[in-house]
Each structure stands twice: as C-alpha cells, then as structure tokens.
Write a protein that holds these residues in place. Structure first.
Motif, PDB file in Angstrom:
ATOM      1  N   GLU A   1       0.822  -1.206   0.000  1.00  0.00           N
ATOM      2  CA  GLU A   1       0.000   0.000   0.000  1.00  0.00           C
ATOM      3  C   GLU A   1       0.862   1.264   0.000  1.00  0.00           C
ATOM      4  O   GLU A   1       0.545   2.241  -0.680  1.00  0.00           O
ATOM      5  CB  GLU A   1      -0.936   0.015   1.215  1.00  0.00           C
ATOM      6  N   VAL A   2       1.941   1.251   0.773  1.00  0.00           N
ATOM      7  CA  VAL A   2       2.839   2.404   0.766  1.00  0.00           C
ATOM      8  C   VAL A   2       3.448   2.584  -0.616  1.00  0.00           C
ATOM      9  O   VAL A   2       3.482   3.695  -1.160  1.00  0.00           O
ATOM     10  CB  VAL A   2       3.949   2.248   1.829  1.00  0.00           C
ATOM     11  N   GLU A   3       3.899   1.488  -1.197  1.00  0.00           N
ATOM     12  CA  GLU A   3       4.503   1.562  -2.533  1.00  0.00           C
ATOM     13  C   GLU A   3       3.465   2.007  -3.570  1.00  0.00           C
ATOM     14  O   GLU A   3       3.790   2.750  -4.504  1.00  0.00           O
ATOM     15  CB  GLU A   3       5.094   0.202  -2.915  1.00  0.00           C
ATOM     16  N   ARG A   4       2.221   1.579  -3.406  1.00  0.00           N
ATOM     17  CA  ARG A   4       1.147   2.000  -4.333  1.00  0.00           C
ATOM     18  C   ARG A   4       0.923   3.507  -4.225  1.00  0.00           C
ATOM     19  O   ARG A   4       0.765   4.198  -5.243  1.00  0.00           O
ATOM     20  CB  ARG A   4      -0.146   1.245  -4.005  1.00  0.00           C
ATOM     21  N   CYS A   5       0.912   4.005  -2.992  1.00  0.00           N
ATOM     22  CA  CYS A   5       0.733   5.448  -2.792  1.00  0.00           C
ATOM     23  C   CYS A   5       1.872   6.232  -3.423  1.00  0.00           C
ATOM     24  O   CYS A   5       1.653   7.297  -4.018  1.00  0.00           O
ATOM     25  CB  CYS A   5       0.659   5.764  -1.305  1.00  0.00           C
ATOM     26  N   LEU A   6       3.057   5.739  -3.296  1.00  0.00           N
ATOM     27  CA  LEU A   6       4.216   6.397  -3.893  1.00  0.00           C
ATOM     28  C   LEU A   6       4.045   6.544  -5.399  1.00  0.00           C
ATOM     29  O   LEU A   6       4.304   7.607  -5.973  1.00  0.00           O
ATOM     30  CB  LEU A   6       5.488   5.597  -3.597  1.00  0.00           C
ATOM     31  N   LYS A   7       3.592   5.485  -6.040  1.00  0.00           N
ATOM     32  CA  LYS A   7       3.412   5.514  -7.496  1.00  0.00           C
ATOM     33  C   LYS A   7       2.270   6.445  -7.891  1.00  0.00           C
ATOM     34  O   LYS A   7       2.373   7.195  -8.860  1.00  0.00           O
ATOM     35  CB  LYS A   7       3.136   4.100  -8.012  1.00  0.00           C
ATOM     36  N   LEU A   8       1.184   6.408  -7.136  1.00  0.00           N
ATOM     37  CA  LEU A   8       0.045   7.268  -7.445  1.00  0.00           C
ATOM     38  C   LEU A   8       0.382   8.743  -7.298  1.00  0.00           C
ATOM     39  O   LEU A   8      -0.063   9.578  -8.088  1.00  0.00           O
ATOM     40  CB  LEU A   8      -1.135   6.927  -6.522  1.00  0.00           C
ATOM     41  N   ASN A   9       1.159   9.043  -6.274  1.00  0.00           N
ATOM     42  CA  ASN A   9       1.474  10.434  -5.986  1.00  0.00           C
ATOM     43  C   ASN A   9       2.658  10.974  -6.790  1.00  0.00           C
ATOM     44  O   ASN A   9       2.882  12.182  -6.820  1.00  0.00           O
ATOM     45  CB  ASN A   9       1.767  10.612  -4.490  1.00  0.00           C
ATOM     46  N   ALA A  10       3.395  10.063  -7.425  1.00  0.00           N
ATOM     47  CA  ALA A  10       4.581  10.486  -8.175  1.00  0.00           C
ATOM     48  C   ALA A  10       4.234  11.474  -9.277  1.00  0.00           C
ATOM     49  O   ALA A  10       4.977  12.429  -9.540  1.00  0.00           O
ATOM     50  CB  ALA A  10       5.291   9.271  -8.756  1.00  0.00           C
ATOM     51  N   ALA A  11       3.096  11.253  -9.916  1.00  0.00           N
ATOM     52  CA  ALA A  11       2.694  12.132 -11.017  1.00  0.00           C
ATOM     53  C   ALA A  11       2.304  13.526 -10.522  1.00  0.00           C
ATOM     54  O   ALA A  11       2.467  14.512 -11.234  1.00  0.00           O
ATOM     55  CB  ALA A  11       1.525  11.510 -11.781  1.00  0.00           C
ATOM     56  N   LYS A  12       1.811  13.588  -9.284  1.00  0.00           N
ATOM     57  CA  LYS A  12       1.369  14.876  -8.738  1.00  0.00           C
ATOM     58  C   LYS A  12       2.470  15.586  -7.968  1.00  0.00           C
ATOM     59  O   LYS A  12       2.588  16.805  -8.008  1.00  0.00           O
ATOM     60  CB  LYS A  12       0.152  14.659  -7.817  1.00  0.00           C
ATOM     61  N   ASP A  13       3.261  14.819  -7.260  1.00  0.00           N
ATOM     62  CA  ASP A  13       4.282  15.426  -6.410  1.00  0.00           C
ATOM     63  C   ASP A  13       5.407  14.415  -6.229  1.00  0.00           C
ATOM     64  O   ASP A  13       5.200  13.325  -5.700  1.00  0.00           O
ATOM     65  CB  ASP A  13       3.669  15.781  -5.052  1.00  0.00           C
TER      66      ASP A  13
END
Length: 229
Positions: free
Chosen positions: A188-200
């Motif tokens: 889940e942490v790694e998923r959040c990292l990928k999701l947020n990479a495009a925004k920040d």
C-alpha cells in the motif's frame, strides 16, 4: 530494492534497536520477568485502544476497494484475537508477585515515552488527512513487530514449550497471516508512492513518518524495559 527497504537500510541502526531489543529478546527466550511483561503489556494496551480508531481512519481514507476489505478484516482480527490476549494475560499476571511495579498498578502510570507516542497517534487520528502518512505509520508499527520475531527466529532464540503469555504474543506477530498483513501494508505504501509520483515527486512525508514512528517504537521498548519504581 523497494523504497521502504531503502528507508530501513538508511535507518538500520534505529531499526535494529527496535527489532533486537532485550525486552523482546527475553520475551522470546522465556526469560522476561513477570513485572517487565506487566509493564510492557499495560503500556502497550494504551496503544491498542487507539489502534482500532487509527485503522478506522485509514479505512475511511482508503481509495482502493480491495485494500479497504483487507483493512476491515484486520480491524476485526485485532478486536477479537489481540484484545483477548491482553485481557487473559493481564488477568494471569495479576495472580503473580508484581510488588516491584506496585505503584504502576495502583496509579495506572503511563510512561512519558508512551504519552509522547499516544500524542502522535492522536494527531494521526484527529488531524491527519493523508492516507500516505497513516499507512506508512501502520507499516512501521507492524514491520517492527514482525522484525523482532524474525530476528529471534534467525538466531534460534525462541524457546520451546514457552508459556502462553509469551508464545501467544509471538504467534500473533508471526506466521502466514501476519507476514501477509505486513506485506499488504508494504504494498500500500509503494502503491501510494506511485500514485502520488505524477502529482508530487516529494517523498518527505513517507520518510519523516517512517523515521518518527521507528524512533517512537524504539523508545517505547526501552522505557518499558528500564522502568523502575
């Protein structure tokens, strides 16, 4: 190498301090005194009472249906299995000689390090609106517990035929169920990292949460182990 493994390696000294502590080593070898176990469990029970609220907050912020189901299942597990352990073990310990911690028993003392930890939990529950922050904290908290069991397994320090007060606590933080739970939090942490990479592209929230949570865990074990009246 995953981002979280990089954080563990970067903070290896603190991670080892949390996962190789004399308190958990003695618990696994069956040599932890009843008074130290009592202090540890009464202080940890303070966290348990907040953990259900914390996981409820994580569940409310979760944006993935599959992950939401997994989180809900863990809340149920904690409310039943872990809650029963605290109740049963503390009841058993009350029949033992706990004169060395009589003041803590009488006054329900909460250690300063525990109070500091609880204040952080209150912040996460009442103020944080970041799923990334909350799920990172959950990962650290549970990874540390899996870590001290795995360390003692690796050095063959888990004694055979341990009393239930020790073995049940070890069982609750090991085995396929718990390993899968920690891996879920990692994912889940790694998923959040990928999701947020495009925004920040900033990973500051993950690292700051990781480091703060890890130090709070280390300080908690140390405070419980060294407590004297």
């Amino acid at each position: 190498m995953t981002y979280l493994q990089q954080l563990i390696d970067k903070n290896r000294e603190e991670y080892n301090r949390a996962t190789r502590h004399p308190l958990t080593n003695e618990l696994c070898s069956g040599t932890l005194s009843d008074s130290k176990l009592y202090v540890y469990l009464t202080q940890d029970l303070n966290f348990f009472n907040y953990s259900l609220n914390l996981l409820g907050k994580v569940l409310a912020l979760c944006d993935d249906p599959t992950a939401s189901v997994r989180l809900a299942k863990q809340i149920g597990f904690l409310a039943e299995d872990e809650n029963d352990y605290f109740a049963d073990t503390l009841k058993e310990l009350e029949t033992r000689d706990l004169s060395s911690v009589a003041k803590m028993r009488k006054e329900s003392i909460v250690l300063p390090e525990v109070t500091q930890y609880i204040e952080y939990l209150k912040y996460l529950i009442n103020e944080s609106s970041s799923y990334s922050e909350l799920i990172t904290f959950c990962f650290v908290m549970e990874k540390v517990y899996l870590g001290w069991v795995e360390y003692n397994q690796d050095i063959n320090n888990i004694a055979k035929s341990l009393p239930e007060k020790f073995q049940t606590w070890i069982d609750l933080h090991s085995g396929d169920h718990f390993v899968e739970w920690v891996q879920f939090l990692n994912n889940e942490v790694e998923r959040c990292l990928k999701l947020n990479a495009a925004k920040d592209s900033s990973t500051e929230i993950y690292e700051s949460t990781f480091v703060k949570s890890l130090k709070l865990e280390s300080n908690f074990f140390e405070a419980c182990y060294l407590y004297k009246e």
